[in-house]
Design an enzyme around this catalytic site. Structure first.
Site, PDB file in Angstrom:
ATOM      1  N   HIS A  57       4.607-114.185  -1.476  1.00  0.00           N
ATOM      2  CA  HIS A  57       5.065-112.979  -0.789  1.00  0.00           C
ATOM      3  C   HIS A  57       3.962-112.388   0.095  1.00  0.00           C
ATOM      4  CE1 HIS A  57       8.403-113.287  -3.489  1.00  0.00           C
ATOM      5  NE2 HIS A  57       7.671-113.006  -4.549  1.00  0.00           N
ATOM      6  N   HIS A 219      12.990-113.927  -3.760  1.00  0.00           N
ATOM      7  CA  HIS A 219      12.807-115.231  -4.384  1.00  0.00           C
ATOM      8  C   HIS A 219      13.987-116.151  -4.069  1.00  0.00           C
ATOM      9  CE1 HIS A 219      10.828-112.195  -7.018  1.00  0.00           C
ATOM     10  NE2 HIS A 219       9.829-113.049  -6.914  1.00  0.00           N
TER      11      HIS A 219
END
Length: 333
Positions: A57, A219
């Site tokens: 991320h 995700h």
């Protein structure tokens, strides 16, 4: 799968070594267990902010370690929570005597592992508080969460609470500010393509060339709905409508607007989308007083974007504007 990597199992460790080389003046990077701390940590007499989560991320969270923001970040494997021993090591490394505030995205693994670490640290006499970030309006529950997911709003919590800690605010104040940001922040994302986790080697889901998914998770979790691809105006309107209706944001509100790339969206498209979003908010009488555009809370190379709105007051604006010096965010220094 085409990626600039060596061994998929070593991606995070090698990336951390590169981060250490690139920011030697700013960060200290450890590999066993993996954590990133401010080079000057611990800062005596100051509340320490610690966050973390699965890698993939970036720049969240390690890119936000530095003066005015986080004191430490715990990078887990790609899309996998850091372990309790990582978090405990981070707490111990940065505790300056005024307590530690944990900023945790609302994913089951993160919540459990940070909670365990907090209990271990408390047993050693360190005062620890935890704030959960759950700003994603896409779904109430998912495979990864009980309740809403933590996404783009995490950056805003880390910046504002971090600024307060830098100024010497006590643990109660930093916690209250973090909770206020969470309560007044809403986000929603969308995807045009999936991402590929290195050790998996194939896309995490499939979208047809003429499809998009609204409400996708960072995700690759499923979102609200899969729809035919629309022009930017239609995409942004869907995001703005959902976010503004959820709090709800109202005429006269002052907001911070984060227009975030999921990793694979170029700035040309992101700025276009940001302009559309500002126009739609103006139509609703919502004033954008602060804004941030770029790849800040990503999902590897996913093509897509998210919008985050924070309802502002004078104190939050002042703390947002306060100096910050991290690898990924810096001004006023």
């Amino acid at each position: 799968m085409k990626k600039i990597i060596n061994d998929p199992a070593a991606v995070v460790a090698e990336a951390l070594r590169g981060m250490a080389a690139a920011h030697q003046d700013l960060l200290t990077v450890r590999t066993d267990p993996a954590l990133v701390t401010r080079a000057d940590a611990p800062v005596a007499g100051r509340v320490a902010l610690v966050s973390g989560g699965g890698s993939g991320h970036e720049p969240l969270h390690g890119g936000f370690v530095g003066p005015g923001m986080l004191h430490a970040a715990c990078p887990g494997p790609v899309f996998t929570s850091p372990t309790p021993d990582q978090v405990q090591a981070a707490i111990e490394a940065v505790h300056g005597g005024a307590g530690v505030l944990l900023v945790v995205k609302n994913y089951t693994g993160d919540v459990l592992n940070f909670e365990t670490a907090a209990e271990l640290a408390a047993a050693e006499g360190i005062e620890v508080r935890t704030v959960l970030v759950d700003d994603d309006v896409a779904v109430k529950d998912s495979l990864y969460t009980a309740g809403r997911r933590g996404v783009g709003g995490t950056l805003l919590v880390e910046k504002i609470a971090g600024a307060a800690a830098e100024r010497g605010a006590d643990l109660d104040t930093c916690e209250e500010l973090a909770r206020r940001v969470v309560a007044n922040t809403r986000s929603l994302g969308m995807a045009l393509t999936a991402c590929t986790v290195p050790h998996v080697g194939e896309p995490s889901f499939t979208l047809a060339e003429d499809e998009m998914e609204i409400g996708i998770g960072i995700h690759g979790e499923p979102g609200r709905q899969r729809l035919p691809l629309e022009p930017a105006d239609g995409i942004v309107r869907r995001l703005v409508d959902a976010v503004t209706e959820d709090l709800p944001f109202a005429e006269g509100d002052r907001v911070l607007l984060l227009t975030n790339s999921m990793g694979g969206t170029p700035l040309l498209e992101l700025y276009l989308a940001h302009g559309v979003a500002e126009g739609l908010l103006a139509e609703r009488g919502v004033t954008v007083e602060r804004r941030l555009v770029g790849p800040y809370v990503t999902s590897l190379e996913m093509q897509g974007m998210s919008l985050t709105l924070l309802r502002l007051d004078d104190e939050l604006i002042d703390l947002w504007d306060a100096p910050v010096r991290t690898a990924a965010l810096r001004w006023g220094c």
